[in-house]
Motif scaffolding. Structure first.
Motif, PDB file in Angstrom:
ATOM      1  N   LEU A 123      -3.778   7.106   1.775  1.00  0.00           N
ATOM      2  CA  LEU A 123      -3.506   6.249   0.625  1.00  0.00           C
ATOM      3  C   LEU A 123      -2.756   4.969   0.997  1.00  0.00           C
ATOM      4  CD1 LEU A 123      -2.529   9.054  -1.903  1.00  0.00           C
ATOM      5  CD2 LEU A 123      -4.593   7.643  -1.967  1.00  0.00           C
ATOM      6  N   GLY A 124      -2.282   4.869   2.264  1.00  0.00           N
ATOM      7  CA  GLY A 124      -1.705   3.597   2.698  1.00  0.00           C
ATOM      8  C   GLY A 124      -0.288   3.641   3.212  1.00  0.00           C
ATOM      9  N   ARG A 125       0.387   4.827   3.169  1.00  0.00           N
ATOM     10  CA  ARG A 125       1.768   4.890   3.670  1.00  0.00           C
ATOM     11  C   ARG A 125       1.800   5.653   4.985  1.00  0.00           C
ATOM     12  NH1 ARG A 125       6.806   7.762   3.761  1.00  0.00           N
ATOM     13  NH2 ARG A 125       5.954   9.654   2.804  1.00  0.00           N
TER      14      ARG A 125
ATOM     15  N   PRO B 102       0.817  -1.216   0.000  1.00  0.00           N
ATOM     16  CA  PRO B 102       0.000   0.000   0.000  1.00  0.00           C
ATOM     17  C   PRO B 102       0.851   1.268   0.000  1.00  0.00           C
ATOM     18  CG  PRO B 102      -0.914  -1.590   1.549  1.00  0.00           C
ATOM     19  CD  PRO B 102       0.398  -2.145   1.091  1.00  0.00           C
ATOM     20  N   SER B 103       2.038   1.211   0.587  1.00  0.00           N
ATOM     21  CA  SER B 103       2.905   2.390   0.629  1.00  0.00           C
ATOM     22  C   SER B 103       3.393   2.782  -0.755  1.00  0.00           C
ATOM     23  CB  SER B 103       4.102   2.125   1.550  1.00  0.00           C
ATOM     24  OG  SER B 103       3.672   1.878   2.865  1.00  0.00           O
ATOM     25  N   SER B 104       3.762   1.802  -1.561  1.00  0.00           N
ATOM     26  CA  SER B 104       4.207   2.128  -2.923  1.00  0.00           C
ATOM     27  C   SER B 104       3.046   2.667  -3.749  1.00  0.00           C
ATOM     28  CB  SER B 104       4.824   0.900  -3.596  1.00  0.00           C
ATOM     29  OG  SER B 104       3.884  -0.159  -3.708  1.00  0.00           O
TER      30      SER B 104
ATOM     31  N   ALA C 190       0.643   7.446  -6.336  1.00  0.00           N
ATOM     32  CA  ALA C 190      -0.515   8.335  -6.478  1.00  0.00           C
ATOM     33  C   ALA C 190      -0.136   9.797  -6.256  1.00  0.00           C
ATOM     34  CB  ALA C 190      -1.607   7.924  -5.495  1.00  0.00           C
ATOM     35  N   LEU C 191       0.816  10.053  -5.357  1.00  0.00           N
ATOM     36  CA  LEU C 191       1.193  11.431  -5.024  1.00  0.00           C
ATOM     37  C   LEU C 191       2.363  11.944  -5.852  1.00  0.00           C
ATOM     38  CD1 LEU C 191       0.907  11.217  -1.134  1.00  0.00           C
ATOM     39  CD2 LEU C 191      -0.636  12.417  -2.686  1.00  0.00           C
ATOM     40  N   LEU C 192       2.908  11.119  -6.711  1.00  0.00           N
ATOM     41  CA  LEU C 192       4.093  11.484  -7.484  1.00  0.00           C
ATOM     42  C   LEU C 192       3.930  12.766  -8.302  1.00  0.00           C
ATOM     43  CD1 LEU C 192       6.889  10.300  -7.664  1.00  0.00           C
ATOM     44  CD2 LEU C 192       6.170   9.003  -9.671  1.00  0.00           C
TER      45      LEU C 192
ATOM     46  N   LYS D  25      13.908  14.379   0.299  1.00  0.00           N
ATOM     47  CA  LYS D  25      13.333  15.546   0.982  1.00  0.00           C
ATOM     48  C   LYS D  25      11.815  15.544   0.848  1.00  0.00           C
ATOM     49  CE  LYS D  25      15.461  19.426  -0.092  1.00  0.00           C
ATOM     50  NZ  LYS D  25      16.227  20.368  -0.946  1.00  0.00           N
ATOM     51  N   TRP D  26      11.323  15.181  -0.317  1.00  0.00           N
ATOM     52  CA  TRP D  26       9.870  15.159  -0.550  1.00  0.00           C
ATOM     53  C   TRP D  26       9.202  14.066   0.289  1.00  0.00           C
ATOM     54  CZ3 TRP D  26       6.954  11.385  -3.482  1.00  0.00           C
ATOM     55  CH2 TRP D  26       5.629  11.760  -3.709  1.00  0.00           C
TER      56      TRP D  26
END
Length: 742
Positions: A653-655, A347-349, A354-356, A639-640
């Motif tokens: 979202l899972g992370r 789920p973290s990946s 999704a936020l990339l 950093k992001w």
């Protein structure tokens, strides 16, 4: 109307037996409980909870009174209080005053009539001292929230934004910027702080007429628009405007576009709100910690309930988190290469992918995400030393030492020294677990994951289950504290052994070789006093190792027969479908449990630390390949990833990252109610990495885990008994050490 006598007659039991079942008395046999429950269902009998409460000192009910539920902050406050109430077995009653003083008075009088234990109140009339003094004297216990009771001692939980405002004003004044303030005409302490701190800060600037740049508006669409429009009539125009309402920010952007178009005057908007992001990228958000205020308000009302008087001096002011810092300088200065990132499939990946677009928009850097199953990650990383396809890897925390020793990943000491925000928010305990090797930084925390026990509280609370467990074991049914208790409870909820069980299986298990078996065996081994390596020995305490393995093997009697080859995904799916009563699982893989659309157990389960209170340390970090030619881009990605401004979005979202400060915990517990228990469990985790006195043999962590997992799996599927599996594991490990020392 159906009565207890009717139920007793149909069930063929006494009136007293029915009363005992209704009131949860445990000295009733399972057979009689079943008869009473069947009779109640047949007759449609509903116990009169109000009548029972008259006999009790407390009703376990709390009223939450808010002005409205249309403003985004009050649903957030409600959710925080409701979550705390559920944990403490309180019923929370939501009341809405619509901002009308008379209606608020009526609600509070009804609270007295209904004999509620206490009230958490966001008042629309905090200056009405006479009314509140009278109602508290009548016995109503109140905690005031956000809106402080003017000029009087009271129990109060609110915000402290003075320092944040002073820093904002100081920052823009140092740059010679003109600052405006638009806030609501609301009776709350934090609006007063906004106005007072603004006036105090601007009085230091003799060249600015601060009254000219301050607008106090009524809360309505019309006045929000007027307040925004007035900014564009000022001359000179303000460079920055602080607002207390997201709607005002929207109106400012609307008027800016209407009057000046897309290339108009760049007015910075700083918003104090409930922490949600706006559609306008350049806005700076100062999230007001409504969830934290709600949590503290509940804790305070419980304290007030337990004392004799409604008066008190419980006061707390909660500070907001710093706003999200948006850096765009990188986009302007660096001709970037495409970054390739290898992440474990989870789920973290999914959250990162999704936020990339947010990262690319900030930096201009294009990123390709490649995911691999956990079982293949280490092998892929080692292969990449020749292929050199990836710039960043996600690293399972036990691997970091080995990868650092082999110069696979870069030391990040210099990077962290110049970008301290990437690590300063983490505790020393977290950095030792996720980042450090021999005192040097090699990774940035990426995913926080702790083994937890998820259990069906609704089943544990049922009297018939409690009674049957007592008949079987002469013990009270409780959340298991040892692995022996774990198997006993699992047997109770397995239909093969208890035909009346509401679940087919007592537990879910994942016996796949190698990691599944390793991570389920080691907590049992450690809690029983054993270890794979300790004091220079291989398999310390063989008796404990055998008992732990036998305990694990017994567990498969109470699980799906296919679980010997299951991984974590299959376990979660089994629990979500309501097929099992308990599940031991890493928190990272449990994000789907609360999704009502897919879960049959949403709202029915709770979370505890593992039996034995010792679990396998989970979690992942991000590391940079030592030979990467895109190091600058990789650093921007780190950093992001570490930016707390996207904490809630990542969690949803899972992370989940290991942020344990109060403000971050408030956000993460709002998304996942298990997070607080996970933080508690983190204090007792044990690393599955090879200890230093054995590392001199240069053993591979993956090789050792594979050996352990294969022998445990062999025992589970019946190829070896527990004693033989432990003896063979000792031989395997000794041979591995001999081979590595040749």
């Amino acid at each position: 109307m159906v009565t207890m006598k009717d139920v007793a007659k149909l069930a063929g039991v006494s009136h007293g037996t029915v009363s005992n079942v209704v009131n949860g008395v445990k000295n009733v046999s399972v057979d009689k409980i079943k008869k009473v429950e069947e009779a109640m269902a047949a007759l449609g009998y509903k116990p009169n909870s109000a009548a029972r409460n008259l006999k009790m000192e407390y009703t376990n009910q709390i009223d939450l009174v808010v002005p409205n539920m249309s403003s985004a902050e009050f649903p957030e406050l409600y959710e925080a209080v409701r979550n705390e109430a559920e944990k403490s077995n309180y019923t929370l009653n939501l009341k809405v005053s619509d901002g009308i003083a008379d209606k608020e008075c009526k609600i509070l009088n009804e609270s007295i009539m209904n004999n509620v234990d206490g009230v958490i109140l966001v008042s629309c009339q905090p200056s009405n001292l006479a009314f509140f003094s009278d109602i508290i004297k009548k016995g109503l216990k109140i905690v005031f929230c956000i809106a402080d009771l003017s000029g009087s001692d009271c129990n109060f939980i609110g915000f402290d934004i003075s320092d944040t405002m002073e820093n904002l004003i100081g920052y823009y004044r140092e740059q010679g910027k003109r600052i405006a303030l638009v806030t609501e005409d609301a009776q709350s302490s934090y609006h007063d702080q906004l106005i007072n701190t603004y006036c105090k800060g601007m009085l230091q600037d003799s060249q600015t007429d601060h009254q000219k740049y301050m607008e106090i508006i009524q809360v309505s669409t019309e006045y929000e628009a007027k307040g925004a429009a007035r900014l564009f009539q000022l001359s000179p125009r303000p460079d920055a405007v602080i607002v207390s309402n997201e709607a005002v920010a929207r109106e400012i952007h609307r008027f800016q576009y209407i009057l000046e178009g897309e290339d108009g005057h760049n007015m910075k908007v700083i918003i104090f709100n409930q922490g949600k992001k706006t559609p306008f990228f350049e806005d700076e958000i100062i999230p007001l910690p409504f969830k934290s205020v709600g949590r503290h308000a509940f804790e305070t009302i419980v304290k007030v309930i337990e004392q004799e008087t409604g008066y008190g001096n419980y006061r707390m002011l909660v500070r907001p988190m710093p706003g999200e810092v948006r850096e765009s300088s990188f986009r302007k200065t660096l001709e970037s290469r495409k970054l390739r990132v290898l992440l474990n499939e989870s789920p973290s990946s999914d959250a990162v992918r999704a936020l990339l677009p947010n990262f690319t928009r900030r930096t201009g850097i294009e990123v390709e995400i490649v995911t691999k199953k956990i079982s293949g990650m280490f092998h892929t990383i080692m292969e990449d030393q020749k292929k050199q396809e990836f710039d960043i890897y996600s690293i399972d925390v036990p691997w970091m030492d080995e990868l650092a020793r082999q110069n696979v990943i870069s030391c990040l000491d210099d990077f962290v020294q110049h970008n301290s925000r990437c690590t300063e928010k983490y505790s020393e305990r977290v950095l030792d677990a996720f980042s450090r090797v021999n005192g040097h930084i090699y990774g940035v925390p990426y995913v926080f994951s702790v083994q937890l026990l998820f259990y069906r509280k609704d089943l544990f609370d049922k009297i018939k289950n409690q009674r049957l467990y007592y008949e079987w074991y002469k013990e009270e049914l409780r959340v298991p504290r040892t692995w022996e208790e774990f198997n006993k409870v699992a047997r109770l909820f397995t239909r093969k052994y208890n035909p009346d069980s509401e679940t087919k299986y007592g537990i879910t298990l994942g016996g796949s070789a190698y990691s599944g078996a390793v991570c389920e065996y080691l907590p049992r081994l450690w809690s029983m006093g054993g270890a794979i390596f300790e004091d220079g020995k291989i398999i310390k305490n063989e008796e404990a190792a055998r008992r732990a393995l036998e305990n694990y093997m017994e567990g498969f009697l109470y699980a799906n027969e296919k679980s010997v080859d299951w991984w974590w995904d299959e376990q979660v799916n089994e629990f979500i479908r309501g097929k099992a009563a308990m599940m031991m699982m890493f928190s990272e893989h449990a994000s789907a449990l609360a999704e009502k659309k897919h879960s049959k157990i949403a709202g029915k389960y709770q979370v505890a630390v593992l039996p034995g209170k010792t679990s396998v340390q989970g979690g992942w970090s991000l590391a940079v390949r030592n030979t990467s030619k895109s190091r600058a881009e990789a650093y921007e990605f780190l950093k992001w990833i570490s930016n707390g401004g996207l904490l809630e979005e990542n969690a949803v979202l899972g992370r989940v990252s290991p942020d344990f400060d109060e403000e971050s915990r408030e956000i993460l517990e709002g998304v996942y109610r298990w997070f607080g228990t996970a933080v508690e469990g983190f204090d007792t985790v044990k690393a599955r990495c090879i200890p230093e006195n054995i590392q001199r043999y240069h053993l591979s962590e993956i090789k050792v885990e594979t050996l352990i997992g294969n022998r445990v799996h062999n025992a589970v599927i019946g190829q070896e008994d527990a004693e033989m599996a432990i003896q063979n594991l000792r031989i395997d490990l000794k041979n591995d050490i001999l081979n590595d020392t040749k």
